[in-house]
Design a protein around this motif. Structure first.
Motif, PDB file in Angstrom:
ATOM      1  N   ALA A  45      66.781 -20.943  33.102  1.00  0.00           N
ATOM      2  CA  ALA A  45      67.080 -21.271  34.506  1.00  0.00           C
ATOM      3  C   ALA A  45      68.479 -21.897  34.595  1.00  0.00           C
ATOM      4  O   ALA A  45      69.457 -21.286  34.206  1.00  0.00           O
ATOM      5  CB  ALA A  45      65.999 -22.176  35.084  1.00  0.00           C
ATOM      6  N   GLY A  46      68.585 -23.146  35.048  1.00  0.00           N
ATOM      7  CA  GLY A  46      69.889 -23.769  35.240  1.00  0.00           C
ATOM      8  C   GLY A  46      70.567 -24.257  33.979  1.00  0.00           C
ATOM      9  O   GLY A  46      71.734 -24.664  34.016  1.00  0.00           O
ATOM     10  N   TYR A  47      69.851 -24.233  32.849  1.00  0.00           N
ATOM     11  CA  TYR A  47      70.452 -24.660  31.573  1.00  0.00           C
ATOM     12  C   TYR A  47      70.927 -23.430  30.817  1.00  0.00           C
ATOM     13  O   TYR A  47      70.141 -22.542  30.506  1.00  0.00           O
ATOM     14  CB  TYR A  47      69.418 -25.426  30.734  1.00  0.00           C
ATOM     15  CG  TYR A  47      69.823 -25.628  29.292  1.00  0.00           C
ATOM     16  CD1 TYR A  47      71.010 -26.288  28.954  1.00  0.00           C
ATOM     17  CD2 TYR A  47      69.025 -25.172  28.251  1.00  0.00           C
ATOM     18  CE1 TYR A  47      71.387 -26.475  27.632  1.00  0.00           C
ATOM     19  CE2 TYR A  47      69.388 -25.357  26.912  1.00  0.00           C
ATOM     20  CZ  TYR A  47      70.569 -26.009  26.619  1.00  0.00           C
ATOM     21  OH  TYR A  47      70.934 -26.184  25.306  1.00  0.00           O
ATOM     22  N   TYR A  48      72.228 -23.415  30.504  1.00  0.00           N
ATOM     23  CA  TYR A  48      72.777 -22.291  29.758  1.00  0.00           C
ATOM     24  C   TYR A  48      73.657 -22.797  28.629  1.00  0.00           C
ATOM     25  O   TYR A  48      74.605 -23.566  28.847  1.00  0.00           O
ATOM     26  CB  TYR A  48      73.599 -21.370  30.658  1.00  0.00           C
ATOM     27  CG  TYR A  48      74.244 -20.232  29.898  1.00  0.00           C
ATOM     28  CD1 TYR A  48      73.477 -19.185  29.399  1.00  0.00           C
ATOM     29  CD2 TYR A  48      75.619 -20.231  29.645  1.00  0.00           C
ATOM     30  CE1 TYR A  48      74.050 -18.148  28.669  1.00  0.00           C
ATOM     31  CE2 TYR A  48      76.213 -19.203  28.918  1.00  0.00           C
ATOM     32  CZ  TYR A  48      75.408 -18.168  28.440  1.00  0.00           C
ATOM     33  OH  TYR A  48      75.982 -17.146  27.714  1.00  0.00           O
ATOM     34  N   ASN A  49      73.331 -22.393  27.419  1.00  0.00           N
ATOM     35  CA  ASN A  49      74.137 -22.683  26.245  1.00  0.00           C
ATOM     36  C   ASN A  49      74.223 -21.387  25.451  1.00  0.00           C
ATOM     37  O   ASN A  49      73.212 -20.899  24.938  1.00  0.00           O
ATOM     38  CB  ASN A  49      73.484 -23.788  25.405  1.00  0.00           C
ATOM     39  CG  ASN A  49      74.294 -24.151  24.172  1.00  0.00           C
ATOM     40  OD1 ASN A  49      75.092 -23.366  23.667  1.00  0.00           O
ATOM     41  ND2 ASN A  49      74.078 -25.356  23.662  1.00  0.00           N
ATOM     42  N   PRO A  50      75.409 -20.780  25.363  1.00  0.00           N
ATOM     43  CA  PRO A  50      75.522 -19.476  24.700  1.00  0.00           C
ATOM     44  C   PRO A  50      75.111 -19.493  23.235  1.00  0.00           C
ATOM     45  O   PRO A  50      74.800 -18.449  22.668  1.00  0.00           O
ATOM     46  CB  PRO A  50      77.010 -19.127  24.857  1.00  0.00           C
ATOM     47  CG  PRO A  50      77.706 -20.423  25.132  1.00  0.00           C
ATOM     48  CD  PRO A  50      76.707 -21.266  25.860  1.00  0.00           C
ATOM     49  N   GLU A  51      75.097 -20.684  22.612  1.00  0.00           N
ATOM     50  CA  GLU A  51      74.682 -20.781  21.217  1.00  0.00           C
ATOM     51  C   GLU A  51      73.177 -21.023  21.085  1.00  0.00           C
ATOM     52  O   GLU A  51      72.653 -21.089  19.972  1.00  0.00           O
ATOM     53  CB  GLU A  51      75.454 -21.913  20.520  1.00  0.00           C
ATOM     54  CG  GLU A  51      76.947 -21.629  20.430  1.00  0.00           C
ATOM     55  CD  GLU A  51      77.706 -22.726  19.714  1.00  0.00           C
ATOM     56  OE1 GLU A  51      77.092 -23.770  19.400  1.00  0.00           O
ATOM     57  OE2 GLU A  51      78.912 -22.538  19.480  1.00  0.00           O
TER      58      GLU A  51
END
Length: 238
Positions: free
Chosen positions: A29-35
């Motif tokens: 959802a609103g949390y995005y970390n590409p790693e």
């Protein structure tokens, strides 16, 4: 040489909607970390707290294996397959969303929160007929053992899913050490500490820390204190 990754509890995504507080080990959802998109086939690991009398309204899923493990309290489940059920601590619920389902989850006890793990895995078969199951876990299982609660096999211990994955819950007394043997070459294991401190491959993990290990056939887990943890063995390529 085993490959590893550490996700400390305080590095997780956090969403606070008032009625829901969610700690997210992977982007959601609103949390995005590409790693931190996934660990192999493990796509979502949310540590959720639902306020008494509140819940998730009806919403859709498809082509995902969805596992819920209540830790405290209970949740009332309803879905488009006609299932109405209550799941509570000591049980595990699984849904194969397949071609598509709608479901809702609600905390029926207005006096206390419900705490549960929401886990999503990518399936190894797409567009299957949706299915639902829940079981009571065996509370008599011995301490200091890896207790299987999920596998790919319908006739094996625990629930089953459309993926070559095995989940084990463990409650270890302090100083207990045990070796986990992976079931399938190419799999990895993501360990999530529910309570206490453990050491895996030289890494000390505390409550709500996550640790992934792969490119190994086995590894040892040692409880530093009394500890409870979940091991999720999943394919790294799928």
């Amino acid at each position: 040489m085993a490959q590893t990754v550490v996700h400390k509890a305080n590095t997780r995504g956090v969403a606070d909607h008032g009625w829901l507080k969610s700690y997210q080990s992977f982007s959601f959802a609103g949390y995005y970390n590409p790693e931190r998109i996934n660990f192999g086939a493990l796509r979502v690991l949310n540590d959720d707290i639902v306020t008494g009398g509140m819940g998730f309204g009806e919403h859709p899923h498809d082509n995902m294996e969805i596992i819920s493990i209540p830790l405290e309290g209970e949740l009332q489940h309803k879905d488009s397959m006609g299932n109405t059920a209550t799941i509570k601590a000591g049980e595990i619920q699984v849904m194969s969303a397949g071609t598509g389902i709608y479901h809702s989850e609600y905390n029926p006890d207005a006096s206390k929160p419900a705490k549960f793990l929401q886990i999503w895995l990518f399936p190894n078969k797409r567009n299957v007929t949706p299915r639902y199951d829940q079981i009571l876990l065996d509370a008599t299982e011995q301490k200091n053992e890896f207790v299987q609660i999920l596998s790919p096999n319908a006739d094996d211990a625990g629930v089953w899913i459309y993926q070559d994955a095995w989940f084990n819950l463990a409650k270890f007394d302090a100083e207990t050490s045990k070796t986990y043997q992976l079931h399938k070459k190419g799999n990895g294991v993501y360990i999530f500490v529910l309570k206490g401190e453990v050491e895996v491959n030289g890494q000390v993990l505390e409550t709500r820390d996550g640790f992934g290990i792969w490119e190994t056939d086995s590894f040892a887990v040692k409880a530093i204190t009394d500890a409870e943890f979940l091991l999720m063995e999943v394919p790294m390529e799928f």
